[in-house]
Design a protein around this motif. Structure first.
Motif, PDB file in Angstrom:
ATOM      1  N   THR A   1      29.574  39.633  50.923  1.00  0.00           N
ATOM      2  CA  THR A   1      31.041  39.459  50.959  1.00  0.00           C
ATOM      3  C   THR A   1      31.738  40.768  50.600  1.00  0.00           C
ATOM      4  O   THR A   1      32.750  41.144  51.207  1.00  0.00           O
ATOM      5  CB  THR A   1      31.476  38.343  49.975  1.00  0.00           C
ATOM      6  N   LEU A   2      31.172  41.456  49.605  1.00  0.00           N
ATOM      7  CA  LEU A   2      31.765  42.728  49.198  1.00  0.00           C
ATOM      8  C   LEU A   2      31.694  43.752  50.341  1.00  0.00           C
ATOM      9  O   LEU A   2      32.676  44.465  50.617  1.00  0.00           O
ATOM     10  CB  LEU A   2      31.042  43.263  47.954  1.00  0.00           C
ATOM     11  N   ALA A   3      30.548  43.784  51.016  1.00  0.00           N
ATOM     12  CA  ALA A   3      30.387  44.715  52.140  1.00  0.00           C
ATOM     13  C   ALA A   3      31.383  44.390  53.250  1.00  0.00           C
ATOM     14  O   ALA A   3      31.990  45.292  53.847  1.00  0.00           O
ATOM     15  CB  ALA A   3      28.951  44.647  52.660  1.00  0.00           C
ATOM     16  N   GLU A   4      31.561  43.110  53.517  1.00  0.00           N
ATOM     17  CA  GLU A   4      32.505  42.687  54.551  1.00  0.00           C
ATOM     18  C   GLU A   4      33.941  43.063  54.158  1.00  0.00           C
ATOM     19  O   GLU A   4      34.743  43.504  54.981  1.00  0.00           O
ATOM     20  CB  GLU A   4      32.374  41.163  54.769  1.00  0.00           C
ATOM     21  N   THR A   5      34.241  42.902  52.858  1.00  0.00           N
ATOM     22  CA  THR A   5      35.582  43.258  52.362  1.00  0.00           C
ATOM     23  C   THR A   5      35.824  44.755  52.547  1.00  0.00           C
ATOM     24  O   THR A   5      36.902  45.182  52.975  1.00  0.00           O
ATOM     25  CB  THR A   5      35.716  42.869  50.877  1.00  0.00           C
TER      26      THR A   5
ATOM     27  N   ARG B   1      42.691  40.316  51.565  1.00  0.00           N
ATOM     28  CA  ARG B   1      41.358  39.733  51.361  1.00  0.00           C
ATOM     29  C   ARG B   1      40.936  39.853  49.895  1.00  0.00           C
ATOM     30  O   ARG B   1      40.402  38.915  49.301  1.00  0.00           O
ATOM     31  CB  ARG B   1      40.351  40.455  52.265  1.00  0.00           C
ATOM     32  N   ILE B   2      41.208  41.022  49.301  1.00  0.00           N
ATOM     33  CA  ILE B   2      40.845  41.233  47.888  1.00  0.00           C
ATOM     34  C   ILE B   2      41.640  40.269  47.001  1.00  0.00           C
ATOM     35  O   ILE B   2      41.089  39.647  46.092  1.00  0.00           O
ATOM     36  CB  ILE B   2      41.102  42.698  47.474  1.00  0.00           C
TER      37      ILE B   2
ATOM     38  N   LEU C   1      38.678  48.088  43.500  1.00  0.00           N
ATOM     39  CA  LEU C   1      39.008  48.251  44.922  1.00  0.00           C
ATOM     40  C   LEU C   1      40.517  48.099  45.144  1.00  0.00           C
ATOM     41  O   LEU C   1      41.143  48.871  45.864  1.00  0.00           O
ATOM     42  CB  LEU C   1      38.295  47.176  45.734  1.00  0.00           C
ATOM     43  N   ARG C   2      41.076  47.092  44.499  1.00  0.00           N
ATOM     44  CA  ARG C   2      42.513  46.821  44.632  1.00  0.00           C
ATOM     45  C   ARG C   2      43.317  48.025  44.135  1.00  0.00           C
ATOM     46  O   ARG C   2      44.268  48.469  44.797  1.00  0.00           O
ATOM     47  CB  ARG C   2      42.868  45.562  43.831  1.00  0.00           C
TER      48      ARG C   2
END
Lengths: 244, 185
Positions: free
Chosen positions: B11-15, B29-30, B46-47
Motif C-alpha cells: 500500500t505504501l509503494a502504491e501511495t 490518498r495519504i 510523506l504528508r
C-alpha cells in the motif's frame, strides 16, 4: 528583538520564516512573535497611511491620525488573518488598513480634528509620567513630569522619529555639537534599555504607535505599557544626567 | 518505529506511486490512509514532504507528528530540524537534531547536523569541512548530498572562495524532499 547571524540568514527561506512567526504566535503562544509580525508590516501600514492622506481632500486629518488608523487596521488584520488559508498576509491586510483609515477619517469630525493624534499621544505621555510620589512638593512633582517630557521631546527629535507633520527642529550651528553628543548618548542609552522598555520607546517615539496599540502588540495591559514607558524615561534620564 | 497499526509495504509503494504522478491525489490518498493508520509516522512524514512548499504550518505539524510517534525515525527528525532551520529557527533546529548526535560520529546525519550547527554559528570553514565529511559518508540518502553541496557553495561564497556547484541546483531534496515539481501549489 533577536538578530540572526549570517549563516542562518543564508539558509532562511522568507515565506517559511513568515509562516514560522504565525505558527509560533497562534499555535505555540510564543512571546514576541506578534511584535515581530507587527514590526514586519508596520512600514506597509505607514505607506498606505501616507498614500491615503495624499488622496483625500484636506479635512483636518494629519499623517499622525492616518497612521493611527492604519495601525488599528493592521492589528485588526493580524487578529483576523487565518495563516492556514494560503492567502498572502499583505493582500489581506491592505484592505483592512485602507478600510480602517476610511472609517477613522469619517469619524474624525471638525471637533476631533482639533485634537490630533499627536496631541493624544502627548496626553498619554503626561499621564504615564505622573509622579510616583504624590506626597512630594507640587513644584518637585511638576519638575519630575517636565524632565520626563523633555526626554520625550529629545527622543522625538533624535532622528529616531520620522514625523512628517512637524517642522525641522534641529538646532542651529552653535547648538549642533552638544545636541549631536546628547543624541548619541541617548541613542546608546536606548540600546541598553531592557528589551520591553526599548520596544515601547521605539514603537512610541520612532513610529508614533499609541500605548493601547503597543499593549496589543506586546500582549500586555495598557497600564503596563505606561509603566514601562515611565521606567524607560527614568532610566534615560539617569543615563544622560540630571536635567532638572 | 513504535506505531501499532502501520500501512503494509504494498500500500505504501502504491501511495508513493500516486504521489509521484499527482501530488494532490497523493495527498488525498495519504489523508485517507491516516484516518485508518493515524500512528504511522511514515504517512505523516510523506504528508509533510508534500506540504512543505505550499502549506508550511501544516508541514511543520506533520513533521513534528512523525517525530513524536517515532523518535528514532532519523531522516524525519533531520528533515524537521532542517525545516526549522530554513524557517529561521536555528536554536530550535539544534534542539530537534540533538538526538541525532547520539548516532556514531561518522554517520552522515551526525556530520550534517554538526556541519549545519557550525553554519548557524557562522563558522563557515568548519561547516564546509564537516558537510563534506557527511557527503562522503552518505550512501543511504544520496539526494541529501546535492543540498549539502549547495550549502557548501553558499558557505564558500561567504568565505570569499570560488564557488563550484555541480549538477545539484535542480534538485533540492531538503527543500522539496520528494523532488522538484511534486509539491502542491
Amino acid at each position: 528583538m533577536r538578530r540572526i547571524g549570517r549563516g542562518l540568514a543564508l539558509v532562511t527561506i522568507a515565506p517559511r520564516a513568515e509562516a514560522s512567526l504565525w505558527r509560533r504566535w497562534r499555535y505555540e503562544a510564543e512571546a514576541g512573535c506578534r511584535e515581530q509580525i507587527f514590526v514586519r508590516y508596520r512600514s506597509l501600514a505607514k505607506a498606505i497611511a501616507a498614500r491615503q492622506l495624499s488622496r483625500r481632500p484636506a479635512h483636518g486629518a494629519e499623517l499622525g491620525d492616518m497612521q493611527q488608523f492604519a495601525y488599528e487596521g493592521l492589528l485588526l488584520a493580524m487578529e483576523r488573518f487565518d495563516p492556514l488559508r494560503g492567502i498572502p498576509f499583505p493582500a489581506f491586510a491592505r484592505r483592512r488598513i485602507v478600510g480602517s483609515i476610511s472609517n477613522g477619517a469619517a469619524r474624525l469630525g471638525e471637533l476631533d480634528a482639533q485634537h490630533h493624534a499627536w496631541r493624544r499621544v502627548a496626553d498619554e505621555r503626561v499621564r504615564s509620567l505622573a509622579p510616583r510620589a504624590p506626597d512630594a512638593a507640587p513644584v518637585d512633582r511638576l519638575a519630575d513630569v517636565a524632565a520626563g517630557l523633555a526626554i520625550g521631546v529629545m527622543l522625538a527629535d533624535t532622528g529616531m522619529v520620522e514625523d512628517a507633520n512637524r517642522g525641522d527642529h534641529r538646532p542651529n550651528a552653535y547648538e549642533s555639537l552638544a545636541w549631536r553628543e546628547l543624541h548619541a548618548l541617548l541613542g546608546s542609552a536606548i540600546e541598553r534599555l531592557p528589551e520591553r522598555e526599548r520596544s515601547v520607546i521605539r514603537e512610541h517615539y520612532e513610529h508614533g504607535v499609541r500605548f493601547a496599540q503597543i499593549a496589543v502588540i506586546l500582549g500586555i495591559s495598557r497600564g503596563r505599557v505606561s509603566q514601562l514607558h515611565a521606567s524607560a524615561i527614568g532610566r534615560l534620564r539617569g543615563a544622560i544626567g540630571t536635567i532638572r | 518505529m513504535t506505531g501499532t497499526a502501520m500501512v503494509d509495504g504494498a500500500t505504501l509503494a502504491e501511495t508513493l506511486r500516486i504521489v509521484g504522478a499527482d501530488s494532490a491525489a497523493g495527498l488525498a490518498r495519504i489523508d485517507d490512509l491516516l484516518t485508518t493508520y493515524p500512528d504511522d509516522a511514515r504517512l505523516h512524514f510523506l504528508r509533510a514532504s508534500l506540504l512543505v512548499g505550499s502549506r508550511p504550518i501544516e508541514a511543520h505539524a506533520a513533521f513534528s507528528r512523525a517525530v513524536a510517534i517515532a523518535p528514532d525515525f532519523a531522516i524525519a527528525r533531520f528533515q524537521l530540524g532542517f525545516f526549522e532551520l530554513t524557517s529561521g529557527e536555528g536554536a530550535r533546529a539544534i534542539a530537534t537534531w540533538a538526538p541525532l548526535l547520539d548516532l556514531p560520529e561518522g554517520h552522515y546525519l551526525h556530520r550534517f547536523v554538526t556541519g549545519l550547527t557550525h553554519l548557524i554559528h557562522d563558522r563557515f570553514a568548519d561547516a564546509v569541512a564537516t558537510l563534506r565529511d557527511g557527503i562522503a559518508a552518505n550512501t543511504e540518502t544520496p539526494p541529501l548530498n546535492g543540498d549539502m553541496q549547495l550549502l557548501i557553495a553558499e558557505c564558500e561564497a561567504q568565505m570569499g572562495e570560488p564557488v563550484a556547484v555541480g549538477e545539484t541546483s535542480a534538485t533540492s531534496f531538503l527543500l522539496d524532499p520528494l523532488g522538484g515539481g511534486r509539491m502542491l501549489h
